[in-house]
Write an enzyme that holds these catalytic residues in place. Sequence first.
Site, PDB file in Angstrom:
ATOM      1  N   GLU A   1       0.832  -1.215   0.000  1.00  0.00           N
ATOM      2  CA  GLU A   1       0.000   0.000   0.000  1.00  0.00           C
ATOM      3  C   GLU A   1       0.865   1.262   0.000  1.00  0.00           C
ATOM      4  O   GLU A   1       0.797   2.105   0.888  1.00  0.00           O
ATOM      5  CB  GLU A   1      -0.958  -0.009   1.191  1.00  0.00           C
ATOM      6  CG  GLU A   1      -2.003  -1.102   1.112  1.00  0.00           C
ATOM      7  CD  GLU A   1      -3.077  -1.035   2.184  1.00  0.00           C
ATOM      8  OE1 GLU A   1      -4.194  -1.512   1.930  1.00  0.00           O
ATOM      9  OE2 GLU A   1      -2.801  -0.495   3.277  1.00  0.00           O
TER      10      GLU A   1
ATOM     11  N   GLU B   1      -5.618  -8.139  -0.878  1.00  0.00           N
ATOM     12  CA  GLU B   1      -6.285  -7.891   0.409  1.00  0.00           C
ATOM     13  C   GLU B   1      -7.742  -7.575   0.153  1.00  0.00           C
ATOM     14  O   GLU B   1      -8.055  -6.686  -0.636  1.00  0.00           O
ATOM     15  CB  GLU B   1      -5.665  -6.708   1.180  1.00  0.00           C
ATOM     16  CG  GLU B   1      -4.317  -6.971   1.786  1.00  0.00           C
ATOM     17  CD  GLU B   1      -3.846  -5.790   2.649  1.00  0.00           C
ATOM     18  OE1 GLU B   1      -4.693  -5.091   3.261  1.00  0.00           O
ATOM     19  OE2 GLU B   1      -2.622  -5.567   2.712  1.00  0.00           O
TER      20      GLU B   1
END
Length: 478
Positions: free
Chosen positions: A182, A374
């Site tokens: 991320e 995710e």
Amino acid sequence: MSEVTFPEGFLWGGALAANQSEGSYLADGKGLTTVDMLPHGPHRLPVKLGLEKRVTLRDDEYYPSHDAIDFYRRYKDDIALMAEMGFTVFRTSIAWSRIYPNGDELAPNPAGIAFYRSLFEECRKYGIAPLVTLSHFDVPMHLVTEYGSWRNRKLVTFFARYARTCFEAFDGLVKYWLTFNEINILLHSPFSGAGLVFEPGENPEQVKYQAAHHELVASALATKIAHEVNPQNQVGCMLAGGNFYPWSCKPEDVWAALEKDRENLFFIDVQARGAYPSYAARLFREKGIEIAWQDGDAETLRHTVDFVSFSYYASRCASADMNERNSSAANVVKSLTNPHVERSAWGWGIDPLGLRITMNMMYDRYQKPLFLVENGLGARDEVDANGEIHDDYRISYLQQHIRAMGDAIADGIPVIGYTTWGCIDLVAASTGEMSKRYGFVYVDRDDKGNGTLERIRKKSFWWYKKVIASNGRDLSMD
């Protein structure tokens, strides 16, 4: 409703991160990392945001990462549970400070390499492909205190050395790699994202984007090294995904949403396309940012990733008059609350169609295979009198999102695989809670660190086993 069809060889599994699962935070020579400084409680957010400087641990606070769920010692049992579900891929991360405790050593820590070799060999025993993140919100603290973390160009060299060590040590055991988890969260949560703490008088935007430049160069360098070590290696970037919807059709709101999307996609634009996007020049000019480049940076950045991976939990909303008062506090990526979608107990919007929208946008933009690494629902799970956990709400959430992913594949998008977040309950990165549970496997531990750490299969465990066995064709709850 038509049946969802997934391609042959589609990878099914789940994801953990070293800092949220391993514990044993100083075992076998491991050094302190940024995550080890994040307490549970009211100080967690100021520290994560780089607003409250923490370079030493305090005796009066609880640090959830220090013990986590003891994956460091229990990994063989936990991987056996994954194998029981039928996983063909397991996403995890390497703790940089297990390999290089301070981050700047010339030689790695043999105990750290031995641990991860054993972990990946255990995966191979069950036919599970590891998908490994090199930096998952995890910077050795020595690099923060000694160098200022990613604001310092020297971290490019340290990271490249670390990456090469991993690619060589685990060659033949790991094929799928991610550089930074991320990466766009650096802008929203600077300390947890990149080890950044702001000093008085600094322009935080300058610090963040210079650090971003260093990470982007380091990511490209790691990608180049991975392909040199083994041309079979597949390297991806990783985005905290989820499109911004305009709050209304007012042109100013549409423009605000586009700008918010660009803010996050900037990183992937560089990693997937190999150069800074054209819109960056105006952004930097208006924020008073001057990026220091070195000779060769532009050439290095041309080493682009093989695939684009991303997390998706929720979509977001933006308007021209967004501010701190009207934005949801549910996530570090600020958003207006969308009245058209349901919300989780933690205020995150539940929007499966948003996943399909995000996937189409990203493939339109990059034309590289996608990997959803995710996706999941944080919820409070209760163990009933029979010792069972009936998490139908989690099954419903995953059902809808797997169906949306199937629709995206039917739209023509190549997707490598799917790893749900927190396949075993772990410490929540956002809040440090254990009570915000994501897993198919319940871990007996509470928010204060009490509990036996016993693992209990939830109802969703058996459901996901069936989903994998049918290659996504059977999503029914019964």
